[in-house]
Design an enzyme around this catalytic site. Structure first.
Site, PDB file in Angstrom:
ATOM      1  N   HIS A 177     -70.945  -5.927 -17.117  1.00 54.81           N
ATOM      2  CA  HIS A 177     -70.131  -5.370 -18.111  1.00 54.81           C
ATOM      3  C   HIS A 177     -68.680  -6.261 -17.845  1.00 54.81           C
ATOM      4  O   HIS A 177     -67.870  -5.607 -16.925  1.00 54.81           O
ATOM      5  CB  HIS A 177     -70.209  -4.056 -18.057  1.00 54.81           C
ATOM      6  CG  HIS A 177     -69.060  -3.663 -19.102  1.00 54.81           C
ATOM      7  ND1 HIS A 177     -68.599  -2.274 -19.306  1.00 54.81           N
ATOM      8  CD2 HIS A 177     -68.474  -4.228 -20.388  1.00 54.81           C
ATOM      9  CE1 HIS A 177     -68.041  -2.065 -20.326  1.00 54.81           C
ATOM     10  NE2 HIS A 177     -67.807  -3.177 -21.035  1.00 54.81           N
ATOM     11  N   MET A 203     -65.105  -6.764 -18.500  1.00 48.16           N
ATOM     12  CA  MET A 203     -64.016  -6.359 -19.217  1.00 48.16           C
ATOM     13  C   MET A 203     -63.185  -7.097 -18.525  1.00 48.16           C
ATOM     14  O   MET A 203     -62.082  -6.988 -17.909  1.00 48.16           O
ATOM     15  CB  MET A 203     -63.580  -4.984 -18.774  1.00 48.16           C
ATOM     16  CG  MET A 203     -64.547  -3.856 -19.406  1.00 48.16           C
ATOM     17  SD  MET A 203     -64.579  -2.270 -18.486  1.00 48.16           S
ATOM     18  CE  MET A 203     -66.087  -2.657 -17.298  1.00 48.16           C
ATOM     19  N   MET A 212     -63.731  -5.814 -13.826  1.00 48.30           N
ATOM     20  CA  MET A 212     -62.313  -5.831 -14.690  1.00 48.30           C
ATOM     21  C   MET A 212     -61.490  -6.586 -13.897  1.00 48.30           C
ATOM     22  O   MET A 212     -61.373  -7.003 -12.769  1.00 48.30           O
ATOM     23  CB  MET A 212     -62.048  -4.329 -14.431  1.00 48.30           C
ATOM     24  CG  MET A 212     -62.774  -3.146 -14.884  1.00 48.30           C
ATOM     25  SD  MET A 212     -62.263  -1.525 -15.038  1.00 48.30           S
ATOM     26  CE  MET A 212     -63.593  -0.708 -15.185  1.00 48.30           C
ATOM     27  N   MET A 259     -68.694   1.301 -26.483  1.00 46.18           N
ATOM     28  CA  MET A 259     -67.749   1.870 -25.545  1.00 46.18           C
ATOM     29  C   MET A 259     -67.495   3.447 -26.220  1.00 46.18           C
ATOM     30  O   MET A 259     -67.054   3.532 -27.288  1.00 46.18           O
ATOM     31  CB  MET A 259     -66.589   1.258 -25.218  1.00 46.18           C
ATOM     32  CG  MET A 259     -66.626  -0.048 -24.487  1.00 46.18           C
ATOM     33  SD  MET A 259     -67.622   0.130 -22.826  1.00 46.18           S
ATOM     34  CE  MET A 259     -66.480   1.313 -22.021  1.00 46.18           C
ATOM     35  N   ASP A 273     -69.215  -2.977 -13.394  1.00 47.50           N
ATOM     36  CA  ASP A 273     -68.155  -3.211 -14.214  1.00 47.50           C
ATOM     37  C   ASP A 273     -67.214  -4.176 -13.785  1.00 47.50           C
ATOM     38  O   ASP A 273     -66.626  -3.884 -12.654  1.00 47.50           O
ATOM     39  CB  ASP A 273     -67.345  -1.995 -14.337  1.00 47.50           C
ATOM     40  CG  ASP A 273     -68.110  -0.790 -15.314  1.00 47.50           C
ATOM     41  OD1 ASP A 273     -68.397  -1.094 -16.348  1.00 47.50           O
ATOM     42  OD2 ASP A 273     -68.583   0.261 -14.820  1.00 47.50           O
ATOM     43  N   SER A 308     -73.710   3.347 -13.321  1.00 44.45           N
ATOM     44  CA  SER A 308     -72.519   2.477 -12.872  1.00 44.45           C
ATOM     45  C   SER A 308     -72.017   2.542 -11.678  1.00 44.45           C
ATOM     46  O   SER A 308     -71.817   3.798 -11.219  1.00 44.45           O
ATOM     47  CB  SER A 308     -71.587   2.806 -14.142  1.00 44.45           C
ATOM     48  OG  SER A 308     -70.162   1.803 -13.631  1.00 44.45           O
ATOM     49  N   ASP A 350     -71.579   3.394 -23.406  1.00 37.69           N
ATOM     50  CA  ASP A 350     -71.002   3.474 -21.929  1.00 37.69           C
ATOM     51  C   ASP A 350     -69.498   4.295 -22.085  1.00 37.69           C
ATOM     52  O   ASP A 350     -68.736   3.958 -22.603  1.00 37.69           O
ATOM     53  CB  ASP A 350     -70.548   1.986 -21.633  1.00 37.69           C
ATOM     54  CG  ASP A 350     -69.914   1.797 -20.153  1.00 37.69           C
ATOM     55  OD1 ASP A 350     -69.888   2.874 -19.420  1.00 37.69           O
ATOM     56  OD2 ASP A 350     -69.431   0.729 -19.850  1.00 37.69           O
ATOM     57  N   HIS A 377     -75.643  -0.981 -13.598  1.00 40.97           N
ATOM     58  CA  HIS A 377     -74.287  -1.465 -14.290  1.00 40.97           C
ATOM     59  C   HIS A 377     -73.321  -1.816 -13.462  1.00 40.97           C
ATOM     60  O   HIS A 377     -72.628  -0.791 -12.711  1.00 40.97           O
ATOM     61  CB  HIS A 377     -74.105  -0.249 -15.326  1.00 40.97           C
ATOM     62  CG  HIS A 377     -72.977  -0.647 -16.602  1.00 40.97           C
ATOM     63  ND1 HIS A 377     -73.270  -1.256 -17.587  1.00 40.97           N
ATOM     64  CD2 HIS A 377     -71.650  -0.370 -16.357  1.00 40.97           C
ATOM     65  CE1 HIS A 377     -72.132  -1.277 -18.271  1.00 40.97           C
ATOM     66  NE2 HIS A 377     -71.005  -0.948 -17.490  1.00 40.97           N
TER      67      HIS A 377
HETATM   68  C1  DX5 Z   1     -65.571   2.328 -18.072  1.00 41.13           C
HETATM   69  C2  DX5 Z   1     -66.635   1.493 -17.643  1.00 41.13           C
HETATM   70  C3  DX5 Z   1     -67.899   2.343 -17.313  1.00 41.13           C
HETATM   71  C4  DX5 Z   1     -67.854   3.573 -16.456  1.00 41.13           C
HETATM   72  C5  DX5 Z   1     -68.472   4.669 -16.782  1.00 41.13           C
HETATM   73  O1  DX5 Z   1     -64.620   1.577 -18.636  1.00 41.13           O
HETATM   74  O2  DX5 Z   1     -66.971   0.483 -18.435  1.00 41.13           O
HETATM   75  O3  DX5 Z   1     -69.157   1.629 -17.019  1.00 41.13           O
HETATM   76  O4  DX5 Z   1     -68.384   3.301 -15.141  1.00 41.13           O
HETATM   77  O5  DX5 Z   1     -68.106   5.810 -15.830  1.00 41.13           O
HETATM   78  P1  DX5 Z   1     -68.419   7.332 -16.644  1.00 41.13           P
HETATM   79  O6  DX5 Z   1     -70.020   7.355 -16.724  1.00 41.13           O
HETATM   80  O7  DX5 Z   1     -68.089   8.242 -15.335  1.00 41.13           O
HETATM   81  O8  DX5 Z   1     -67.618   7.668 -17.818  1.00 41.13           O
HETATM   82 ZN    ZN Z   2     -69.205  -0.214 -18.007  1.00 43.15          ZN
END
Ligand code: DX5
Ligand code: ZN
Length: 219
Positions: A61, A63, A32, A132, A30, A5, A170, A28
């Site tokens: 991903h 969110m 947000m 998650m 993210d 990620s 994740d 990956h």
């Molecule tokens: C959190 C993200 C993850 C995050 C994971 O909301 O969806 O993808 O980057 O990070 P680590 O591996 O550090 O928990």
């Molecule tokens: Zn993620």
């Protein structure tokens, strides 16, 4: 499969950071929106720019609120897999069909407190299930082992032919927790801080993959 990620990467140097994850199966990303989760990262223009500088299949991903409106753009841009949250989707079956029609795989994610059962029929239309293992929003949080029951349940549904998808996890994945997740039946492991905080991200990826493979192999 290991999907680093970039949430834990240096956002000022993202193209270079993509080049560091040698051997990654997916990258990956993210997204947000500061509404669905209490954090803000990046959106479609940055994803489009990243797609131009990497050949690694992109796992987006989302969110975000209202993925019914926004997810399709990521598929049309060329993301390999586009994951939306079950808690945010209005019509998740239509959304999966639209994502697939646009050429992407369709992913459905569930937060730690969201049960799997109500989503099983919907998941027949999806290619990936992202479980998650932290509350979404931030990297570097601790793994929540209580979600592994859902992983086992999903693994069972896939192995008995009721679902046909990859089980992805994740949050909080590192060299120890990956063994728990692999043992429960995960196919694809997202790892942010465990990869990007390592001196050699490529080495960290292969070490994580070896650990998972050994566990799945029963060694
Ligand atoms: C959190 C993200 C993850 C995050 C994971 O909301 O969806 O993808 O980057 O990070 P680590 O591996 O550090 O928990
Ligand atoms: Zn993620």
């Amino acid at each position: 499969m290991i999907a680093p990620s970039i949430l834990s990467a240096d956002f000022a140097r993202l193209a270079d950071e993509l080049a560091r994850i040698v051997g990654a199966d997916w990258v990956h990303v993210d997204v947000m929106d500061a509404h669905f989760v209490p954090n803000l990262t990046l959106g479609l223009p940055v994803v489009e720019a990243l797609l131009k500088v990497t050949d690694i299949p992109m796992d987006c991903h989302l969110m975000i609120d209202d993925p019914d409106r926004w997810a399709i753009g990521y598929a049309e841009a060329g993301a390999y897999n586009v994951t939306v949250h079950a808690e945010a989707a209005g019509d998740p079956v239509k959304l999966a069909k639209d994502l697939r029609a646009a050429g992407a795989k369709a992913g459905l994610s569930i937060k730690p407190g969201t049960p799997l059962e109500p989503w099983i029929d919907v998941l027949k239309h999806y290619d990936t299930l992202l479980v998650m293992s932290v509350e979404p929003g931030f990297g570097g949080q601790s793994f929540m082992p209580e979600v592994l029951d859902k992983v086992r349940q999903a693994r069972g549904l896939v192995d008995t032919g009721h679902l046909n998808l990859l089980v992805e996890i994740d949050g909080g994945i590192n060299s120890e927790t990956i063994e728990l997740a692999a043992d429960a039946g995960v196919d694809c492991f997202v790892a942010g801080s465990a990869v990007y905080n390592a001196d050699d991200p490529g080495k960290a990826i292969s070490a994580l993959r070896d650990r998972a493979a050994r566990t799945r192999g029963g060694a």
